[in-house]
Design a protein around this motif. Structure first.
Motif, mmCIF file in Angstrom:
data_model
loop_
_atom_site.group_PDB
_atom_site.id
_atom_site.type_symbol
_atom_site.label_atom_id
_atom_site.label_comp_id
_atom_site.label_asym_id
_atom_site.label_seq_id
_atom_site.Cartn_x
_atom_site.Cartn_y
_atom_site.Cartn_z
ATOM 1 N N ILE A 1 12.162 3.209 1.228
ATOM 2 C CA ILE A 1 12.947 3.968 2.204
ATOM 3 C C ILE A 1 13.350 3.068 3.369
ATOM 4 C CG2 ILE A 1 12.852 5.865 3.874
ATOM 5 C CD1 ILE A 1 10.987 7.298 1.865
ATOM 6 N N LYS A 2 12.439 2.183 3.789
ATOM 7 C CA LYS A 2 12.761 1.243 4.860
ATOM 8 C C LYS A 2 13.894 0.314 4.438
ATOM 9 C CE LYS A 2 10.794 -2.253 7.952
ATOM 10 N NZ LYS A 2 11.933 -3.185 7.736
ATOM 11 N N VAL A 3 13.873 -0.114 3.182
ATOM 12 C CA VAL A 3 14.938 -0.973 2.671
ATOM 13 C C VAL A 3 16.280 -0.244 2.731
ATOM 14 C CG1 VAL A 3 15.859 -2.090 0.597
ATOM 15 C CG2 VAL A 3 13.455 -2.374 1.188
ATOM 16 N N VAL A 4 16.287 1.026 2.290
ATOM 17 C CA VAL A 4 17.515 1.822 2.326
ATOM 18 C C VAL A 4 18.011 1.964 3.769
ATOM 19 C CG1 VAL A 4 18.534 4.098 1.888
ATOM 20 C CG2 VAL A 4 16.958 3.088 0.223
ATOM 21 N N ASN A 5 17.095 2.230 4.680
ATOM 22 C CA ASN A 5 17.461 2.366 6.095
ATOM 23 C C ASN A 5 18.053 1.075 6.645
ATOM 24 O OD1 ASN A 5 17.343 3.834 8.735
ATOM 25 N ND2 ASN A 5 15.911 2.194 9.239
ATOM 26 N N ASP A 6 17.411 -0.049 6.324
ATOM 27 C CA ASP A 6 17.899 -1.354 6.795
ATOM 28 C C ASP A 6 19.305 -1.647 6.258
ATOM 29 O OD1 ASP A 6 15.528 -1.692 8.104
ATOM 30 O OD2 ASP A 6 14.656 -3.075 6.631
ATOM 31 N N GLU A 7 19.499 -1.397 4.965
ATOM 32 C CA GLU A 7 20.791 -1.706 4.357
ATOM 33 C C GLU A 7 21.885 -0.755 4.832
ATOM 34 O OE1 GLU A 7 21.722 -4.231 2.641
ATOM 35 O OE2 GLU A 7 19.749 -5.161 2.470
ATOM 36 N N LEU A 8 21.509 0.502 5.073
ATOM 37 C CA LEU A 8 22.472 1.467 5.595
ATOM 38 C C LEU A 8 22.921 1.051 7.002
ATOM 39 C CD1 LEU A 8 23.703 4.054 4.445
ATOM 40 C CD2 LEU A 8 21.891 5.359 5.571
ATOM 41 N N THR A 9 21.969 0.566 7.781
ATOM 42 C CA THR A 9 22.279 0.079 9.131
ATOM 43 C C THR A 9 23.232 -1.111 9.065
ATOM 44 O OG1 THR A 9 20.123 0.810 9.968
ATOM 45 C CG2 THR A 9 21.279 -0.848 11.260
ATOM 46 N N GLN A 10 22.942 -2.053 8.179
ATOM 47 C CA GLN A 10 23.804 -3.226 8.024
ATOM 48 C C GLN A 10 25.196 -2.837 7.540
ATOM 49 O OE1 GLN A 10 23.277 -6.408 8.969
ATOM 50 N NE2 GLN A 10 21.392 -5.575 9.876
ATOM 51 N N LEU A 11 25.247 -1.850 6.650
ATOM 52 C CA LEU A 11 26.524 -1.402 6.108
ATOM 53 C C LEU A 11 27.452 -0.916 7.221
ATOM 54 C CD1 LEU A 11 28.165 -0.747 3.521
ATOM 55 C CD2 LEU A 11 27.098 1.510 3.530
ATOM 56 N N MET A 12 26.880 -0.276 8.226
ATOM 57 C CA MET A 12 27.689 0.272 9.318
ATOM 58 C C MET A 12 27.843 -0.687 10.490
ATOM 59 S SD MET A 12 26.620 4.325 9.343
ATOM 60 C CE MET A 12 24.845 4.076 9.384
ATOM 61 N N GLY A 13 27.385 -1.914 10.326
ATOM 62 C CA GLY A 13 27.622 -2.921 11.365
ATOM 63 C C GLY A 13 26.398 -3.625 11.887
ATOM 64 N N GLY A 14 25.209 -3.107 11.592
ATOM 65 C CA GLY A 14 23.979 -3.782 11.995
ATOM 66 C C GLY A 14 23.512 -3.425 13.388
ATOM 67 N N SER A 15 24.373 -3.615 14.373
ATOM 68 C CA SER A 15 23.996 -3.328 15.761
ATOM 69 C C SER A 15 25.219 -2.820 16.511
ATOM 70 C CB SER A 15 23.436 -4.581 16.449
ATOM 71 O OG SER A 15 24.407 -5.619 16.444
ATOM 72 N N GLN A 16 24.986 -2.274 17.682
ATOM 73 C CA GLN A 16 26.083 -1.719 18.476
ATOM 74 C C GLN A 16 27.071 -2.807 18.873
ATOM 75 O OE1 GLN A 16 25.008 -0.350 22.362
ATOM 76 N NE2 GLN A 16 26.990 0.598 22.770
ATOM 77 N N SER A 17 28.343 -2.510 18.729
ATOM 78 C CA SER A 17 29.399 -3.418 19.170
ATOM 79 C C SER A 17 29.972 -2.849 20.463
ATOM 80 C CB SER A 17 30.493 -3.516 18.099
ATOM 81 O OG SER A 17 31.511 -4.394 18.514
ATOM 82 N N LEU B 1 0.822 -1.214 0.000
ATOM 83 C CA LEU B 1 0.000 0.000 0.000
ATOM 84 C C LEU B 1 0.856 1.263 0.000
ATOM 85 C CD1 LEU B 1 -2.770 -1.077 2.544
ATOM 86 C CD2 LEU B 1 -2.971 -0.902 0.057
ATOM 87 N N THR B 2 2.073 1.165 0.559
ATOM 88 C CA THR B 2 2.967 2.329 0.610
ATOM 89 C C THR B 2 4.342 1.945 0.052
ATOM 90 O OG1 THR B 2 3.582 1.737 2.879
ATOM 91 C CG2 THR B 2 1.810 3.364 2.597
ATOM 92 N N PRO B 3 4.440 1.722 -1.250
ATOM 93 C CA PRO B 3 5.711 1.251 -1.829
ATOM 94 C C PRO B 3 6.866 2.220 -1.609
ATOM 95 C CG PRO B 3 4.180 1.970 -3.540
ATOM 96 C CD PRO B 3 3.397 1.914 -2.273
ATOM 97 N N GLY B 4 6.596 3.537 -1.685
ATOM 98 C CA GLY B 4 7.656 4.514 -1.463
ATOM 99 C C GLY B 4 8.246 4.395 -0.080
ATOM 100 N N GLN B 5 7.377 4.252 0.928
ATOM 101 C CA GLN B 5 7.837 4.100 2.304
ATOM 102 C C GLN B 5 8.622 2.800 2.478
ATOM 103 O OE1 GLN B 5 7.645 6.334 4.491
ATOM 104 N NE2 GLN B 5 5.799 7.568 4.354
ATOM 105 N N GLN B 6 8.188 1.760 1.787
ATOM 106 C CA GLN B 6 8.868 0.462 1.887
ATOM 107 C C GLN B 6 10.282 0.538 1.313
ATOM 108 O OE1 GLN B 6 7.767 -2.386 3.414
ATOM 109 N NE2 GLN B 6 6.125 -1.078 4.152
#
Length: 449
Positions: free
Chosen positions: A76-92, A69-74
């Protein structure tokens, strides 16, 4: 502010997708082309950019995303998820040995801020109720030992140091023994740096690693050096098997490429980032929060943590009561001002709020520290009665306050008006749950331009 240029480009690109009722594969490709250029301009490693864009594109054109229903938002969520993974995923998180002390070797080139960062890490550990010891093993750089001793004295942290003719490896070994005797649970070793990586440096660091078996080897690199920081990290990791990276000067005019590349290229997580000159300006690195800041989603969790660390809960409850009862005084104003200043630069604090970057004029917001000092001088020139009851400040009192603070009467008049406006606004905020209307137009704090 770090990532400012990258954030503007990415947010502008993704904004085009946000409101679309239907997103086509061509839309995604066009957006990814812009994302690719933005990342390359931010000095992100080109191989990292290629892999990142391909992953986002593959996930973004998935049928579930396209038909949602909201492909544009989805997307953006993908970009956010991948950007997070690129920088390590979670706090070390920083390691903590089951048999104290936990030994941390701080390594890096000269000029990256290694000695200062070592002291900042000690301050961070103090706040976590640990008892660190600083160790001066840089016997080559003039005044390096003295610098660490001065910092240790400021923090009330013990510093283990010997003469410039002693071997760094022996100093480190003796320091660990001393830390056990004094019941210090962390040993932070400030090692020698070089203008560039050389075999002599690496050999000494390798010998020290063998001698003290550190739980952490943290590389301190200057984020403003971009891809050079990543290259340095690669070399140190190959020789020493780093456990993590500390990026300094991330609050400066940096494109952010090192933060986005270092984990993907070296495999070493970013554990801390330096966000200012003060000894408490070291923050744990949270990839998800940084991704949110880059994409304009704010960083409320970090803001909350800063507030919890700097604001007394009982005092805050008392202040809320005063605001509701219209008893907010200039003494309260000074106290709150100091607490906000302790949280960091005001523009950065406000930037953690979701949507602030979309407010007109926010990007040009500047905090004038000189003006802030003048405001404090004006308030401190008031009598206790005037601070508690500003309404009694008549023309003659204003002239006296101006003379006492070295300012003009107009400055005093302006502050009094802004203080009254602020009291009204704070009153309205506390009444919003009761149907209060938000004030139109707004006002500027007396230290903003």
């Amino acid at each position: 502010m770090a990532f400012e240029g990258l954030a503007e480009r990415l947010q502008a690109t993704l904004k085009k997708l946000r409101g679309k009722g239907k997103v086509t594969e061509a839309d995604v490709k066009e957006a990814m082309r812009e994302v690719r250029l933005a990342l390359l301009e931010a000095d992100v490693n080109f191989k990292v950019v290629k892999d990142f864009v391909n992953r986002v594109k593959e996930r973004a054109v998935d049928q579930e995303v396209m038909k949602s229903l909201t492909p544009g938002q989805q997307v953006i969520k993908v970009v956010n998820d991948e950007l997070t993974q690129l920088m390590g995923g979670s706090q070390s998180k920083l390691a903590q040995s089951h048999r104290p002390p936990t030994v941390v070797m701080m390594v890096g080139l000269q000029g990256a801020g290694k000695t200062t960062t070592t002291a900042k890490l000690a301050r961070y550990l103090q706040k976590q109720n640990h008892h660190p010891m600083l160790v001066a093993c840089d016997v080559y750089r003039p005044a390096a030992i003295k610098q660490l001793q001065v910092l240790g004295e400021q923090l009330n942290v013990p510093v283990f140091a010997k003469g410039e003719n002693d071997r760094p490896v022996s100093i480190a070994q003796e320091a660990v023994t001393k830390a056990k005797e004094e019941h210090c649970d962390y040993v932070l070793i400030d090692t020698a740096g070089r203008l560039h990586v050389d075999e002599e440096l690496m050999s000494e660091l390798a010998d020290m690693r063998e001698a003290v078996s550190p739980d952490e080897i943290l590389l301190v690199v200057d984020a403003m050096t971009g891809q050079d920081a990543v290259n340095v990290a690669e070399r140190f990791h190959r020789e020493l098997e780093l456990s993590g990276v500390v990026l300094t000067k991330l609050d400066g005019d940096t494109r952010g490429g090192a933060a986005l590349s270092v984990k993907a290229v070296t495999g070493c997580p970013i554990k801390f980032v330096g966000m200012g000159e003060k000894v408490d300006a070291l923050e744990p690195f949270h990839p998800d929060r940084m991704a949110g800041r880059i994409l304009g989603m704010g960083d409320v969790l970090t803001l909350i943590e800063k507030a919890q660390a700097n604001v007394d809960a009982e005092r805050a409850a008392e202040l809320e009561k005063k605001i509701r009862q219209q008893q907010f005084t200039f003494d309260d104003f000074l106290e709150q001002l100091e607490q906000v200043r302790n949280m960091g630069p005001l523009d950065e604090v406000l930037g953690m709020l979701p949507g602030m970057n979309k407010i007109k004029g926010f990007k040009n917001l500047q905090v004038d520290e000189n003006q802030l000092a003048r405001v404090e001088a004006i308030v401190l020139s008031m009598t206790p009665e005037e601070k508690a009851h500003p309404e009694i400040i008549n023309a003659s009192r204003r002239r006296r306050i101006a003379r006492g603070s070295g300012t003009q009467v107009q400055d005093v008049n302006r502050l009094l008006k802004q203080f009254n406006d602020m009291k009204k606004m704070m009153k309205q905020f506390t009444n919003m749950t009761k149907g209060g209307k938000r004030r139109r137009g707004g006002f500027k704090f007396p230290f903003m331009q």
